[in-house]
Design a protein around this motif. Structure first.
Motif, PDB file in Angstrom:
ATOM      1  N   THR A 114       5.850   0.861  -9.301  1.00  0.00           N
ATOM      2  CA  THR A 114       5.849  -0.601  -9.181  1.00  0.00           C
ATOM      3  C   THR A 114       5.040  -1.258 -10.294  1.00  0.00           C
ATOM      4  O   THR A 114       4.754  -2.458 -10.227  1.00  0.00           O
ATOM      5  CB  THR A 114       5.273  -1.037  -7.825  1.00  0.00           C
ATOM      6  N   GLU A 136       1.902  -3.147  -9.217  1.00  0.00           N
ATOM      7  CA  GLU A 136       1.993  -4.258  -8.265  1.00  0.00           C
ATOM      8  C   GLU A 136       1.524  -3.812  -6.886  1.00  0.00           C
ATOM      9  O   GLU A 136       0.855  -4.564  -6.173  1.00  0.00           O
ATOM     10  CB  GLU A 136       3.437  -4.756  -8.200  1.00  0.00           C
ATOM     11  N   GLU A 137       1.902  -2.588  -6.506  1.00  0.00           N
ATOM     12  CA  GLU A 137       1.335  -1.970  -5.313  1.00  0.00           C
ATOM     13  C   GLU A 137       0.158  -1.115  -5.753  1.00  0.00           C
ATOM     14  O   GLU A 137       0.306  -0.249  -6.618  1.00  0.00           O
ATOM     15  CB  GLU A 137       2.380  -1.115  -4.598  1.00  0.00           C
TER      16      GLU A 137
END
Length: 581
Positions: free
Chosen positions: A439, A442-443
């Motif tokens: 990701t 983002e995570e």
């Protein structure tokens, strides 16, 4: 009823301690936890009072997803030791009256499993490829994936292979990482192989299995596109709410749907009817062995009634109750979950389960210290809101008191008994979770809850590894971990370890796991209060902001913290166990 007088299966009221082997204890000093390390800490666990250990994967694996990418289901990865080490650990645990549950990962293998190597070397349509989900691509020359499914870890759920002759070829499905190809559970060979794996470990003496992604495995016929708007959320948390998680996809809006409408909101790769036939077969395998062997389902499904379909008679024995974990520090949400869980459990005559943290979630003692203690972040980094550690500590201890007096079975993640917080400032270069990389950060990923255990405050690596020349732990520990080290808690009055030990002792003595819950009418969740009785024991938790009066006809036998009780009142962020005068 005391445990020694019970005739019911052991798992109905067991307190099960989750061991994440790579982060529990390192006996050989290489920086990675191992099975000999688990064996060495059995006295600690016996003293704590747990009934069983659930070990996360220790099988041969390239470790692309911390062992959830299995290359050989019948052997131990050298990182963790050998089959001999496993047998010795199992025998030692049984000698102390502790059961052993092992993780089973049936949805997918590693791409380094011998089967997948054979599949890549074989032609399309071959028996070797039929063990996995290979499909021709769409579009001109098959250059597009077979459908639009997305990986749980981010990015496409399909990868195209190069055929043995060097040409672009078929695509294989991987709901998780590219190194975790999904098995085809419509294939009888796959089903027979996994039953043989069950027998391999049952023959060695294991007492049960935790089944990873138990709601997966079977995919809808035709692998249809899933074009609904999707969000990375937790299985029991409606999309668009605060709860977020990185290992399941469900739709927006909320999944609070009538039973007949559930299929319309269920991805075609989760919670399909075919999974139940698999577990009926597995139940029959377990029935070949004595000793009340068990299975527990990791099934992130909604609504609650569908979770309990996994534990109907003839299927599994337990299913994780993630709704309790997701409720956060909120009296109404917890009360709603407990009431619904007990009601649905009664329908199928199965024991409820309760859990606050595990290896996939931000630790509850950290979540409860956030400005909104019902949030469920997908990891925390230094750039995110930092929790109030002292507040999370207090609430985490109180939540344990709420959980451990409930009827049914309770799961404790390693370090819960020390109030371990999440590592919320782990640098990006130290992270290893594939969801972080797939990701683009983002995570934040799950590394923060997987940091190695602190055993000795003044030792290198907080005593995680044996020996003065030991390598550094595989993930760095935060500076605060010395404060929480086991040697500063075992035998120390008021420590979280001793609190858990006392609670588990009372739970066993009074048979609370086989008890019946009765809500306290005087303590309304709408006012931030949670109160219930289990037998004579009264449990009160103050999740509001102001002190509340304690009943004068009861005495406090356990308090969550020294400041919990003053002048006949229960402080905010505190809990007590009470008995009649």
């Amino acid at each position: 009823m005391p445990k020694h007088a019970q005739t019911a299966p052991w798992w109905q009221d067991a307190v099960i301690y989750q061991v994440y082997p790579r982060s529990f204890a390192d006996a050989d000093g290489d920086g990675m936890g191992d099975l000999r390390g688990v064996a060495a800490k059995l006295p600690y666990l016996e003293r704590l009072g747990v009934d069983a250990l659930w070990l996360s994967p220790f099988y041969t694996s390239p470790q692309a997803d911390a062992g959830y990418d299995v290359a050989d289901y019948r052997d131990v990865d050298p990182l963790f030791g050998s089959l001999g080490d496993f047998d010795a650990m199992l025998a030692a645990a049984h000698g102390r009256g502790i059961k052993i549950i092992v993780d089973l990962v049936p949805n997918h293998t590693s791409d380094e499993h011998v089967w997948f190597g054979e599949a890549l070397a074989a032609a399309p349509g071959s028996p070797e490829r039929a063990r996995y989900i290979f499909r021709d691509g769409s579009g001109a020359d098959g250059e597009e994936p077979p459908n639009n499914w997305q990986s749980i870890f981010g990015g496409p759920a399909w990868t195209r292979v190069t055929e043995p002759d060097g040409t672009p070829g078929q695509w294989y499905l991987h709901l998780f990482d590219t190194k975790q190809p999904d098995l085809d559970w419509e294939n009888p060979e796959v089903r027979e192989e996994m039953k043989d794996v069950l027998r391999f470990w049952l023959d060695r003496g294991v007492d049960g299995f935790r089944v990873d992604v138990a709601h997966g495995m079977v995919k809808a016929e035709g692998l249809p596109d899933w074009s609904a708007k999707v969000a990375m959320v937790a299985g029991n948390e409606p999309a668009g709410t605060a709860g977020a998680r990185d290992d399941v996809l469900i739709t927006e809006p909320s999944l609070d749907l009538p039973e007949e409408d559930v299929s319309a909101a269920t991805p075609p790769y989760f919670d399909q009817e075919g999974v139940h036939a698999i577990y009926e077969e597995w139940n029959a395998v377990l029935s070949e062995y004595d000793g009340d062997r068990m299975m527990v389902a990791e099934a992130w499904v909604e609504p609650m009634s569908r979770i309990f379909r996994y534990v109907r008679r003839g299927e599994m024995q337990q299913a994780f109750n993630f709704g309790f974990l997701l409720a956060g520090w909120d009296a109404e949400r917890i009360a709603d979950n407990v009431a619904e869980t007990l009601a649905e459990a009664a329908v199928v005559d199965a024991p409820p389960t309760w859990v606050l943290s595990n290896h996939d979630t931000v630790r509850h003692s950290t979540r409860y210290g956030l400005s909104d203690p019902t949030t469920f972040p997908k990891g925390i980094s230094a750039e995110d809101e930092q929790p109030d550690e002292r507040l999370g500590w207090a609430r985490g201890r109180a939540a344990a008191m709420v959980m451990l007096a409930l009827p049914g079975s309770a799961y404790v993640y390693q370090g819960d008994e020390l109030s371990l917080p999440e590592h919320t400032t782990l640098p990006a270069e130290a992270r290893q979770d594939p969801s972080f990389f797939r990701t683009g950060g983002e995570e934040r990923g799950r590394d923060g809850c997987r940091v190695p255990m602190p055993w000795v405050a003044d030792a290198p690596g907080n005593g995680f590894a044996e020996g003065t020349e030991a390598a550094a732990p595989w993930l760095p520990q935060p500076d605060s971990y010395a404060t929480y080290a086991a040697d500063r808690q075992v035998g120390v009055p008021g420590s979280t370890y001793e609190l858990y030990r006392e609670l588990l002792g009372i739970r066993a003595e009074r048979g609370l796991g086989h008890g019946i819950l009765a809500w306290s009418a005087e303590h309304a969740p709408a006012h931030g209060l949670l109160g219930y009785a289990n037998g004579e024991l009264l449990v009160l938790a103050n999740m509001g902001v102001a002190p509340v009066e304690l009943p004068g006809d009861h005495r406090v036998v356990v308090a969550s913290q020294d400041e919990a009780v003053f002048e006949g009142q229960l402080a905010a962020d505190s809990a007590v166990w009470m008995l009649p005068l």
